[in-house]
Design an enzyme around this catalytic site. Structure first.
Site, PDB file in Angstrom:
ATOM      1  N   VAL A   1       0.714  -1.204  -0.272  1.00 18.67           N
ATOM      2  CA  VAL A   1       0.058  -0.070   0.171  1.00 18.67           C
ATOM      3  C   VAL A   1       1.033   1.082  -0.005  1.00 18.67           C
ATOM      4  O   VAL A   1       1.819   1.217   0.656  1.00 18.67           O
ATOM      5  CB  VAL A   1      -0.898  -0.126   1.236  1.00 18.67           C
ATOM      6  CG1 VAL A   1      -1.746   1.125   1.271  1.00 18.67           C
ATOM      7  CG2 VAL A   1      -1.800  -1.412   1.347  1.00 18.67           C
TER       8      VAL A   1
ATOM      9  N   ARG B   1       2.814  -6.438  -7.627  1.00 16.87           N
ATOM     10  CA  ARG B   1       3.751  -6.590  -8.714  1.00 16.87           C
ATOM     11  C   ARG B   1       3.868  -8.042  -8.969  1.00 16.87           C
ATOM     12  O   ARG B   1       4.226  -8.787  -7.979  1.00 16.87           O
ATOM     13  CB  ARG B   1       5.082  -5.930  -8.066  1.00 16.87           C
ATOM     14  CG  ARG B   1       6.221  -5.837  -9.291  1.00 16.87           C
ATOM     15  CD  ARG B   1       7.307  -4.994  -9.044  1.00 16.87           C
ATOM     16  NE  ARG B   1       6.882  -3.685  -8.838  1.00 16.87           N
ATOM     17  CZ  ARG B   1       7.331  -2.665  -8.132  1.00 16.87           C
ATOM     18  NH1 ARG B   1       8.394  -3.039  -7.483  1.00 16.87           N
ATOM     19  NH2 ARG B   1       7.151  -1.390  -8.093  1.00 16.87           N
TER      20      ARG B   1
ATOM     21  N   LYS C   1       9.249   3.406 -21.767  1.00 19.63           N
ATOM     22  CA  LYS C   1       9.020   4.800 -21.492  1.00 19.63           C
ATOM     23  C   LYS C   1      10.680   5.484 -21.884  1.00 19.63           C
ATOM     24  O   LYS C   1      11.497   4.747 -21.946  1.00 19.63           O
ATOM     25  CB  LYS C   1       9.086   4.914 -20.094  1.00 19.63           C
ATOM     26  CG  LYS C   1       7.619   4.676 -19.547  1.00 19.63           C
ATOM     27  CD  LYS C   1       7.280   5.112 -18.310  1.00 19.63           C
ATOM     28  CE  LYS C   1       6.293   6.046 -18.118  1.00 19.63           C
ATOM     29  NZ  LYS C   1       6.194   6.601 -16.832  1.00 19.63           N
TER      30      LYS C   1
ATOM     31  N   HIS D   1       1.380  -2.535 -17.309  1.00 16.88           N
ATOM     32  CA  HIS D   1       0.584  -1.738 -16.348  1.00 16.88           C
ATOM     33  C   HIS D   1      -0.913  -2.122 -16.499  1.00 16.88           C
ATOM     34  O   HIS D   1      -1.368  -1.933 -17.510  1.00 16.88           O
ATOM     35  CB  HIS D   1       0.971  -0.516 -16.080  1.00 16.88           C
ATOM     36  CG  HIS D   1       2.118  -0.054 -15.319  1.00 16.88           C
ATOM     37  ND1 HIS D   1       2.578   0.996 -14.853  1.00 16.88           N
ATOM     38  CD2 HIS D   1       3.254  -0.726 -15.284  1.00 16.88           C
ATOM     39  CE1 HIS D   1       3.789   1.004 -14.543  1.00 16.88           C
ATOM     40  NE2 HIS D   1       4.114  -0.070 -14.715  1.00 16.88           N
TER      41      HIS D   1
ATOM     42  N   GLU E   1      -3.308  -1.087  -8.859  1.00 20.76           N
ATOM     43  CA  GLU E   1      -2.629  -1.178  -9.878  1.00 20.76           C
ATOM     44  C   GLU E   1      -1.726  -2.385  -9.995  1.00 20.76           C
ATOM     45  O   GLU E   1      -0.939  -2.831  -8.831  1.00 20.76           O
ATOM     46  CB  GLU E   1      -1.449   0.180  -9.985  1.00 20.76           C
ATOM     47  CG  GLU E   1      -0.565  -0.011 -10.934  1.00 20.76           C
ATOM     48  CD  GLU E   1       0.534   1.025 -10.933  1.00 20.76           C
ATOM     49  OE1 GLU E   1       0.621   1.950 -11.982  1.00 20.76           O
ATOM     50  OE2 GLU E   1       1.569   0.870 -10.246  1.00 20.76           O
TER      51      GLU E   1
HETATM   52  P1  0O2 Z   1       6.270   4.144  -6.810  1.00 18.59           P
HETATM   53  O1  0O2 Z   1       7.112   4.601  -5.534  1.00 18.59           O
HETATM   54  O2  0O2 Z   1       6.713   3.010  -7.315  1.00 18.59           O
HETATM   55  O3  0O2 Z   1       4.704   4.161  -6.287  1.00 18.59           O
HETATM   56  P2  0O2 Z   1       0.676   7.992 -12.301  1.00 18.59           P
HETATM   57  O4  0O2 Z   1       2.033   8.418 -11.603  1.00 18.59           O
HETATM   58  O5  0O2 Z   1       0.610   6.196 -11.868  1.00 18.59           O
HETATM   59  O6  0O2 Z   1      -0.631   8.542 -11.836  1.00 18.59           O
HETATM   60  P3  0O2 Z   1       1.612   7.431 -14.641  1.00 18.59           P
HETATM   61  O7  0O2 Z   1       2.945   8.253 -14.526  1.00 18.59           O
HETATM   62  O8  0O2 Z   1       1.052   7.680 -16.281  1.00 18.59           O
HETATM   63  O9  0O2 Z   1       0.602   7.788 -13.798  1.00 18.59           O
HETATM   64  O10 0O2 Z   1       1.813   6.048 -14.409  1.00 18.59           O
HETATM   65  P4  0O2 Z   1       2.732   5.103 -14.931  1.00 18.59           P
HETATM   66  O11 0O2 Z   1       3.739   5.574 -16.159  1.00 18.59           O
HETATM   67  O12 0O2 Z   1       1.898   3.840 -14.992  1.00 18.59           O
HETATM   68  O13 0O2 Z   1       3.681   4.586 -13.434  1.00 18.59           O
HETATM   69  C1  0O2 Z   1       3.356   4.198 -12.306  1.00 18.59           C
HETATM   70  C2  0O2 Z   1       4.348   3.297 -11.730  1.00 18.59           C
HETATM   71  O14 0O2 Z   1       5.021   2.842 -12.651  1.00 18.59           O
HETATM   72  C3  0O2 Z   1       5.248   4.539 -11.014  1.00 18.59           C
HETATM   73  O15 0O2 Z   1       4.813   4.500  -9.430  1.00 18.59           O
HETATM   74  C4  0O2 Z   1       6.407   3.271 -10.867  1.00 18.59           C
HETATM   75  O16 0O2 Z   1       6.297   2.387  -9.884  1.00 18.59           O
HETATM   76  C5  0O2 Z   1       6.597   2.647 -12.189  1.00 18.59           C
HETATM   77  N1  0O2 Z   1       7.222   3.624 -13.197  1.00 18.59           N
HETATM   78  C6  0O2 Z   1       6.680   4.429 -14.053  1.00 18.59           C
HETATM   79  N2  0O2 Z   1       7.758   4.682 -14.738  1.00 18.59           N
HETATM   80  C7  0O2 Z   1       8.870   4.515 -14.236  1.00 18.59           C
HETATM   81  C8  0O2 Z   1      10.273   4.566 -14.512  1.00 18.59           C
HETATM   82  O17 0O2 Z   1      10.544   5.390 -15.382  1.00 18.59           O
HETATM   83  N3  0O2 Z   1      11.315   4.067 -13.693  1.00 18.59           N
HETATM   84  C9  0O2 Z   1      10.941   3.117 -12.863  1.00 18.59           C
HETATM   85  N4  0O2 Z   1      11.778   2.521 -12.084  1.00 18.59           N
HETATM   86  N5  0O2 Z   1       9.431   3.057 -12.457  1.00 18.59           N
HETATM   87  C10 0O2 Z   1       8.473   3.595 -13.285  1.00 18.59           C
HETATM   88  P5  0O2 Z   1       5.315   5.836  -9.015  1.00 18.59           P
HETATM   89  O18 0O2 Z   1       4.078   6.414  -8.108  1.00 18.59           O
HETATM   90  O19 0O2 Z   1       5.977   6.626  -9.625  1.00 18.59           O
HETATM   91  O20 0O2 Z   1       6.167   5.338  -7.872  1.00 18.59           O
END
Ligand code: 0O2
Length: 267
Positions: free
Chosen positions: A47, A78, A113, A121, A140
């Site tokens: 969470v 995950r 990306k 995702h 997610e």
């Molecule tokens: P954490 O700390 O992992 O929870 P969103 O930000 O979800 O509203 P977005 O950016 O379109 O919208 O979502 P996306 O691209 O689906 O990314 C969501 C999560 O994917 C991120 O959560 C990361 O866990 C992972 N992620 C996305 N891009 C990257 C990246 O370039 N590198 C890494 N290592 N992980 C990535 P959070 O909330 O950013 O962080």
């Protein structure tokens, strides 16, 4: 917001994570019990921490009363797979489940990306039962290979350290590493059949051996001890040859012997 209120808000998300981890782990177990290769290798969930929710809300300018609607990864699962092909099997599996519906999906494997990040995702709608009745929440699900996970974990911790200011040479090395991960996943996929065969025969052997040992253990209770010792010696002899075919034949013969004793004890 008071801590107690946060706890109440986050509690259904914690329940969803717990339930989903159990359910996905059960898929692994079912496959292993049936001696079939599991497309899921590992599952974990979390969470989002309060501080990371606040950070995201601030970054995306989301007011806290709209937080649950707009932050879709408060609950996160995950799923780690061995091969890229397995990821799409898991996606399909999720789409066919009756206990969750897919709200949206992003294929960052086909559409890598800019950072080099790759994963699949899905945002799913999942219902948990609470004291106040059913609650549908967003979860997610990130699905990736072991290699993709390795890269994402390292990159995530560097992102955390450098925030927006990752040194140019570091980000270029990360891009090179991301390319290497693609090649590694492709190489692994090309030997997938052999790896799967090896894993399957390992699982099959483990099942046959477990069946034989259970049968021998039960025979000790009903059969002549000298006869059981002979059977046991025969088992060790065949086991040492490493011949799966012989082991399987021996297991079937032992089933017949055990069945005979069972019938005798009933009659
Ligand atoms: P954490 O700390 O992992 O929870 P969103 O930000 O979800 O509203 P977005 O950016 O379109 O919208 O979502 P996306 O691209 O689906 O990314 C969501 C999560 O994917 C991120 O959560 C990361 O866990 C992972 N992620 C996305 N891009 C990257 C990246 O370039 N590198 C890494 N290592 N992980 C990535 P959070 O909330 O950013 O962080």
């Amino acid at each position: 917001m008071e801590i107690q209120l946060w706890r109440e808000i986050l509690d259904p998300y914690a329940l969803a994570v717990d339930e989903l981890v159990v359910k996905f782990n059960h898929i692994i177990k079912e496959h292993r019990m049936a001696g079939i290769y599991s497309p899921i290798e590992q599952v974990n969930g979390r969470v989002k921490t309060i501080s990371s929710i606040l950070e995201k809300a601030q970054k995306k300018q989301i007011s806290l009363d709209k937080m649950e609607e707009h932050i879709e990864d408060i609950a996160g699962i995950r799923i780690i797979c061995q091969f890229v092909e397995d990821i799409y099997k898991v996606v399909d599996m999720i789409k066919h489940r009756s206990d969750m519906t897919v709200k949206s999906e992003k294929d960052y494997i086909v559409n890598q990306k800019a950072s080099g990040y790759r994963s699949y995702h899905m945002i799913i709608c999942y219902t948990v039962e609470t004291m106040r009745g059913p609650r549908e929440i967003h979860v997610e699900i990130q699905i990736r290979t072991l290699a993709m996970n390795f890269w994402a974990t390292i990159e995530h911790s560097l992102q955390y350290k450098y925030k927006e200011n990752m040194p140019e040479n570091l980000s270029s090395r990360l891009h090179k590493a991301a390319e290497a991960i693609i090649v590694l996943d492709q190489e692994m996929s090309s030997v997938r059949d052999e790896i799967m065969d090896a894993q399957n025969s390992f699982n099959i052997k483990a099942h046959i051996v477990a069946d034989i040992l259970t049968n021998i253990q039960n025979l000790y209770k009903v059969a002549n001890k000298r006869e059981v010792v002979k059977i046991q010696d025969e088992f060790f002899r065949i086991y040492n040859t490493g011949d799966l075919e012989q082991l399987s034949r021996f297991s079937r013969e032992l089933d017949i012997i055990s069945e005979g004793y069972r019938a005798q004890s009933l009659g």
